[in-house]
Design a protein around this motif. Structure first.
Motif, PDB file in Angstrom:
ATOM      1  N   VAL A   1       4.085  -3.249   6.498  1.00  0.00           N
ATOM      2  CA  VAL A   1       3.457  -4.435   7.067  1.00  0.00           C
ATOM      3  C   VAL A   1       3.697  -5.653   6.170  1.00  0.00           C
ATOM      4  O   VAL A   1       3.709  -5.533   4.949  1.00  0.00           O
ATOM      5  N   THR A   2       3.922  -6.785   6.790  1.00  0.00           N
ATOM      6  CA  THR A   2       3.883  -8.058   6.078  1.00  0.00           C
ATOM      7  C   THR A   2       2.931  -8.959   6.848  1.00  0.00           C
ATOM      8  O   THR A   2       3.052  -9.068   8.069  1.00  0.00           O
ATOM      9  N   VAL A   3       1.986  -9.562   6.139  1.00  0.00           N
ATOM     10  CA  VAL A   3       1.065 -10.465   6.813  1.00  0.00           C
ATOM     11  C   VAL A   3       1.632 -11.875   6.695  1.00  0.00           C
ATOM     12  O   VAL A   3       1.756 -12.411   5.599  1.00  0.00           O
ATOM     13  N   VAL A   4       2.024 -12.436   7.828  1.00  0.00           N
ATOM     14  CA  VAL A   4       2.585 -13.784   7.829  1.00  0.00           C
ATOM     15  C   VAL A   4       1.564 -14.707   8.477  1.00  0.00           C
ATOM     16  O   VAL A   4       1.204 -14.507   9.644  1.00  0.00           O
ATOM     17  N   ASP A   5       1.089 -15.685   7.730  1.00  0.00           N
ATOM     18  CA  ASP A   5       0.061 -16.609   8.226  1.00  0.00           C
ATOM     19  C   ASP A   5      -1.101 -15.860   8.883  1.00  0.00           C
ATOM     20  O   ASP A   5      -1.478 -16.150  10.021  1.00  0.00           O
ATOM     21  N   ASP A   6      -1.651 -14.888   8.194  1.00  0.00           N
ATOM     22  CA  ASP A   6      -2.813 -14.127   8.668  1.00  0.00           C
ATOM     23  C   ASP A   6      -2.529 -13.200   9.833  1.00  0.00           C
ATOM     24  O   ASP A   6      -3.424 -12.535  10.337  1.00  0.00           O
TER      25      ASP A   6
ATOM     26  N   GLY B   1       0.847  -1.196   0.000  1.00  0.00           N
ATOM     27  CA  GLY B   1       0.000   0.000   0.000  1.00  0.00           C
ATOM     28  C   GLY B   1       0.878   1.239   0.000  1.00  0.00           C
ATOM     29  O   GLY B   1       2.092   1.152   0.173  1.00  0.00           O
ATOM     30  N   THR B   2       0.254   2.395  -0.168  1.00  0.00           N
ATOM     31  CA  THR B   2       1.044   3.629  -0.292  1.00  0.00           C
ATOM     32  C   THR B   2       1.935   3.870   0.918  1.00  0.00           C
ATOM     33  O   THR B   2       3.136   4.109   0.785  1.00  0.00           O
ATOM     34  N   ALA B   3       1.322   3.784   2.101  1.00  0.00           N
ATOM     35  CA  ALA B   3       2.092   4.078   3.304  1.00  0.00           C
ATOM     36  C   ALA B   3       3.221   3.070   3.461  1.00  0.00           C
ATOM     37  O   ALA B   3       4.351   3.431   3.797  1.00  0.00           O
ATOM     38  N   CYS B   4       2.923   1.802   3.207  1.00  0.00           N
ATOM     39  CA  CYS B   4       3.947   0.765   3.330  1.00  0.00           C
ATOM     40  C   CYS B   4       5.058   0.988   2.317  1.00  0.00           C
ATOM     41  O   CYS B   4       6.236   0.848   2.624  1.00  0.00           O
ATOM     42  N   HIS B   5       4.674   1.324   1.100  1.00  0.00           N
ATOM     43  CA  HIS B   5       5.684   1.526   0.076  1.00  0.00           C
ATOM     44  C   HIS B   5       6.624   2.665   0.456  1.00  0.00           C
ATOM     45  O   HIS B   5       7.838   2.534   0.406  1.00  0.00           O
TER      46      HIS B   5
END
Lengths: 637, 167
Positions: free
Chosen positions: B132-137, B84-88
Motif C-alpha cells: 500500500v502507498t497512501v497518496v494524499d490520504d 508494514g510486514t505484509a507490505c514489505h
C-alpha cells in the motif's frame, strides 16, 4: 449507590433503548430496502467510497428512496468492497468485490427489479433457501465472533444501532453491581490482556482499585503499532461504542473519573469515528456527569498518538500523554499504582476492554467455557500475507494454527507451499510447518518461540526469505528504539548490520553465533518490551530456518529468490516470443532491449530488480526467471 | 523572510490561544500546528516553548522523537509508502524504490518543486491490499512500479488540465 439513583438509571436507559430499537427495526423491517457498504479503511483502499457514490447516484437516477448506510469491516477484507442489500422478501445478501458498475447493476436489477444477481454473491447473513449463508462457510465451524460480532453489521456512526443490538445494557447492569463484584467477575472470567503480554485483567483492575492516590485514571491503549495487526483499527472503526462501554465499566470498577482513549495517528478514520461516538454518548448522558442519573461520573478524552511504536509500551504511552518523548521507564512501580502524573492508572488494550461488556452481560462462566485451560475466551487475528482469505477472524483460544490458516484463511494462493507464519509482529517469531498443529494460546505460542502479541498473523510462502524477514523486523525495531537502553539502541543496530551483510551474501558463518550472542545480551539489557523482544524474529528464524542463513552465507544464494543482491532476472532466449514486447514496454528503468534476433535481453547493470518484467511476461511464454546466485546468468554473447 | 516569520508566529499564536498552558497539551498543540503549517519552522517551536514555559530544546526533542512531526515543508501531495510486514513481504520496498527513483528524492524529503514529499509509515492497517502507498490520504492498493508511474501520470494530467482551464 442509592436505590433511587438505580431506578432512574434503569428507567432512563429503558427509554433510550426502546427509542433505539424502534429506529433499528424501522430500518430493518420498515418495508424499504437498505443498502450497507463497508467503508472501513480496508474497504476504502479497495474503492468503497466510489461504490457508495455510485449507489447514491443510481438510486437518485431511479428515483428510489432507500437508505444507504456506511458500516465497518466484516473481516472478509479479501472481498472488499463489500455491499449488503437487505430487501424485504429476501435474506440479507452480501456481495463481494463490488465496483461502481456492479453496484449500479445491483440497484437496477435487485432493488428495482427482482433479480438478486447471484453471480456477485459472497454470502447471506442469515440462513435461507436461496443463497449459502456465512454460517454455511467451512470457516464458520472454527470461528466464534464475540467482539467482532457487530463489526460490519451496524452503523458505527449511529449510537442507536449499537444500543438496539444490546449495547450499553452491560453498563446499566454494571452500575447496579458493587465495583468489587465487577472486578470479581472479570477475575473469575480469566480474561487476559489482549495487548500481547497476557496479564490477567481482573488482577490489574484490583491492584488499581486498591491503590491509594486520587484521581485514578483509565487508559485504553489503541496504539496498535505492530506492523501487520489491524484489529484494533477495525474495532474502533466498526464498533467504537463497544470500546467506550468497556472503558465506562472499567472506570466504574476501579473508581476512575476520567479516561483517555489513545489512538494511533496513522488511523485517521478510527479517530473520527471514535470522536463521533464520544459526542453521541455524551448527548445521551451515557458519558459525562451523573451518567443516566446515577452518581457515577466519567468522561473520556481522545488522544492521538504521534507515530512512535514504543508508545504501545505502557510507561512510554503515559510519558507521551504527559507531553514528553515516549521513553519507557523501569517497572515497578507499575502504572496500576503509579502511572499518569504519578496516580494509579489502569491501561488496557482495545480488545481487552471490548470483551468486558460481554463478560458482564453473559457472566464469567460463559467466558470460561470458551478457550483453553489457561487462556480463556476468543482470540482475534489479522490474517495477511500469502493467504487466500486475508482479513480478520475471531476464533476460540486453542484453535490450531492450521485451522486458522488453512480452514479460515483457505490456505496459500497460487498453489505455493506454506513456509512459515509470523505471529506477534516485531516481538514475535516465525513458526514453521511443524508448529501448525499447535493449539493457539498465550503460553503455547510463547513456548514455541513466538508470542500472541496483538494478533497479527503474516503467512509466508516459499517465495519469502526468512533471513530477509528477520532483517526487516530488526530494521523496524532498530528504527523505533527510543534509545534509552544501550543494548537496545546499539545492539539492534549491530544485529541489523550483520543481517544486512548476510542478505547481501557477504556474511560469515561465525556471524550466526554472534547474532545469538547479541540477541541474548539485548534481551537481558533492555528495560521495556521493545528491546526484550526485538531479537525474537532473528532467534526464531535461526532456530527453524538455519539452512536458509547458511545458503546465503556459504553459497551466496537466496533460496526464496527474494534478496535482491543475490538474485538476477534473466530472460530465457528459447522461451522469449520474439514478436512480444511486454517486458520492454513495462520495464521501469528501460533495462530491456531486443537483440538482432528480437530476443529480449536484460541489461544487468541497469536492472533494479523490481520484478515488473516477470509479472508482465505473458504466462504462455513465461520466459522471465529469477536466478540465484546472480552468477548463474549466462554471459551474453 | 521576516514577513514570513511574523506570519508563522501569528498563525502559531492563534492556535495556542485555544489551549491551556499545560505541558500535557504539548502533543495536541504540535498536531494542530503541523496541521496548519505542514511542518515546524523554528519560529513555531520557539513560540510553543514560550507559551508552555518550557525549554526550547524540550519542544525540539518531542518534535524529533515522534515520526509524525516534520522539520521540512511538505509537498503539495504527500506520498506515504507503507512498510508494514505484509507490505514489505509483498514488495513495499520495491514500491519505495520506484517512488524514490521517479521523484528523485529520498524518504523524508520533498521534491524541489514542492509538489511531492516522500515518507514511509510503519503500517496503515490495510495489510490485505499490500503493498500500500497512501497518496494524499487515499490508500492505494497493490502499488507496483507501474502503478507508481500511473499515479504520477494522473497528477501530471490533472495539473495540465488545471493549467489549461486557468488559461
Amino acid at each position: 449507590m442509592k436505590a433511587a439513583g438505580l431506578q432512574s438509571v434503569v428507567s432512563t436507559f429503558r427509554e433510550i433503548k426502546s427509542r433505539a430499537e424502534s429506529q433499528w427495526w424501522e430500518l430493518r423491517d420498515g418495508g424499504k430496502p437498505v443498502v450497507l457498504v463497508g467503508t472501513a479503511t480496508c474497504g476504502r483502499a479497495a474503492g468503497a467510497l466510489e461504490v457508495v457514490q455510485a449507489i447514491r447516484d443510481e438510486l437518485k437516477k431511479q428515483k428510489l428512496d432507500c437508505p444507504v448506510i456506511e458500516v465497518g469491516c466484516m473481516g472478509h477484507c479479501y472481498a472488499e468492497p463489500i455491499v449488503t442489500i437487505i430487501k424485504p422478501g429476501y435474506p440479507p445478501i452480501c456481495y463481494g468485490h463490488v465496483n461502481p458498475v456492479i453496484a449500479e447493476r445491483l440497484i437496477r436489477e435487485f432493488i428495482l427489479g427482482d433479480d438478486p444477481c447471484l453471480e456477485f454473491v459472497l454470502g447471506a447473513l442469515e440462513e435461507n433457501d436461496l443463497v449459502p449463508s456465512f454460517s454455511d462457510f467451512p470457516r464458520a465451524k472454527f470461528e466464534k465472533k464475540v467482539i467482532l460480532k457487530n463489526c460490519g453489521y451496524i452503523d458505527p456512526q449511529q449510537i442507536e444501532h449499537y444500543i438496539a443490538n444490546g449495547g450499553y445494557s452491560a453498563l446499566v447492569k454494571a452500575l447496579q453491581m458493587p465495583p468489587e463484584k465487577i472486578i470479581d467477575e472479570v477475575k473469575r472470567s480469566g480474561l487476559r490482556g489482549r495487548g500481547g503480554a497476557g496479564f490477567p485483567a481482573g488482577e490489574k483492575w484490583e491492584i488499581c482499585r486498591n491503590a491509594s492516590g486520587k484521581p485514578k485514571y483509565l487508559i485504553c491503549n489503541g496504539d496498535e503499532g505492530d506492523p501487520g495487526a489491524f484489529m484494533d483499527r477495525a474495532i474502533l472503526e466498526s464498533d467504537p461504542h463497544s470500546v467506550l462501554e468497556g472503558m465506562l465499566i472499567a472506570g466504574y470498577a476501579i473508581g476512575a473519573p476520567f479516561g483517555y482513549l489513545y489512538v494511533r495517528a496513522e488511523y485517521p478514520l478510527a479517530v473520527r469515528r471514535a470522536q463521533l461516538a464520544l459526542r453521541q454518548a455524551r448527548k445521551l448522558n451515557l458519558l459525562g456527569r451523573n451518567i443516566l442519573g446515577s452518581d457515577f461520573s466519567f468522561d473520556i478524552k481522545l488522544f492521538q498518538g504521534s507515530g512512535a511504536f514504543v508508545c504501545g509500551e505502557e510507561t512510554a504511552l503515559i510519558a507521551s500523554l504527559e507531553g514528553k518523548p515516549g521513553i519507557p521507564h523501569y517497572r515497578p512501580p507499575y502504572p496500576a499504582t503509579n502511572g499518569l502524573y504519578g496516580k494509579p492508572t489502569l491501561i488496557n488494550n482495545v480488545k481487552t476492554l471490548s470483551f468486558i461488556r460481554h463478560i458482564i452481560q453473559n457472566g464469567a462462566e460463559w467466558f470460561v467455557s470458551i478457550g483453553t485451560e489457561r487462556s480463556k475466551g476468543t482470540a482475534v487475528f489479522a490474517l495477511a500475507g500469502k493467504v487466500v482469505n486475508t482479513g480478520l477472524t475471531e476464533v476460540p483460544m486453542g484453535t490450531t494454527l492450521r485451522q486458522v490458516i488453512f480452514d479460515v484463511g483457505s490456505g496459500i494462493p497460487g498453489g505455493k507451499r506454506f513456509k512459515a507464519v509470523q505471529i506477534g509482529g516485531p516481538s514475535g517469531g516465525c513458526l514453521p510447518e511443524s508448529a501448525l498443529d499447535l493449539p493457539i494460546d498465550f503460553d503455547s505460542l510463547a513456548d514455541a518461540g513466538a508470542m500472541m502479541g496483538s494478533g497479527g498473523m503474516i503467512v509466508l510462502d516459499e517465495d519469502d526469505c526468512m533471513v530477509e524477514i528477520a532483517r526487516y523486523f530488526l530494521d523496524f525495531t532498530q528504527r523505533e528504539s527510543c534509545g534509552k537502553c544501550t543494548f537496545c539502541r546499539l545492539g539492534t543496530k549491530q544485529m541489523l548490520e550483520v543481517l544486512d551483510e548476510i542478505t547481501k551474501g557477504k556474511g560469515k558463518i561465525k556471524d550466526l553465533d554472534m547474532l545469538v550472542e547479541l540477541a541474548e545480551d539485548i534481551k537481558a539489557g533492555s528495560l521495556c518490551g521493545l528491546g526484550k523482544t526485538a531479537p525474537n524474529p532473528v532467534l526464531s528464524t535461526l532456530r527453524f530456518f538455519r539452512d536458509e542463513y547458511e545458503a546465503h552465507i556459504k553459497e551466496g544464494r537466496c533460496p526464496a529468490l527474494m534478496c535482491r543482491e543475490l538474485i538476477a532476472y534473466y530472460i530465457i532466449p528459447e522461451k522469449c516470443e520474439r514478436s512480444c514486447d511486454a517486458c520492454v514496454g513495462t520495464c521501469t528503468v528501460e533495462a530491456i532491449s531486443a537483440n538482432k534476433k528480437r530476443v529480449k535481453v536484460i541489461d544487468q547493470e541497469k536492472c533494479v530488480k523490481c520484478g515488473t518484467c516477470l509479472t508482465s511476461c505473458p504466462p504462455q511464454y513465461n520466459a522471465v526467471v529469477k536466478l540465484s546466485p546472480p552468477s548463474q546468468v549466462p554471459a551474453s554473447k | 523572510m521576516i514577513e514570513e516569520q511574523a506570519k508563522v508566529k501569528q498563525q502559531t499564536r492563534r492556535i495556542l490561544n485555544r489551549f491551556g498552558r499545560k505541558r500535557e497539551n504539548l502533543i495536541p498543540i504540535l498536531q494542530k500546528v503541523q496541521g496548519k503549517l505542514g511542518y515546524f519552522p523554528r519560529e513555531a517551536m520557539l513560540e510553543i516553548a514560550e507559551f508552555l514555559d518550557m525549554p526550547e530544546i524540550d519542544v525540539y526533542s518531542v518534535v524529533t522523537f515522534y515520526n509524525q512531526f516534520r522539520l521540512i515543508p511538505p509537498g503539495k501531495h504527500s506520498v506515504r509508502v507503507c512498510l508494514g510486514t505484509a507490505c514489505h513481504m509483498k514488495g513495499g520496498y520495491i514500491a519505495l524504490d520506484a517512488w524514490k527513483r521517479r521523484l528523485d528524492i529520498d524518504r523524508g524529503q520533498t521534491t524541489l518543486d514542492r509538489e511531492f514529499d516522500l515518507e514511509t509509515v510503519a503500517c496503515v492497517g490495510c495489510c490485505v491490499m499490500a503493498p500500500v502507498t497512501v497518496v494524499d490520504d487515499k490508500p492505494q492498493a497493490k502499488v507496483e512500479p507501474t502503478k507508481v508511474d500511473g499515479i504520477l501520470l494522473s497528477f501530471k494530467l490533472e495539473k495540465e488540465r488545471q493549467g489549461e482551464e486557468s488559461r
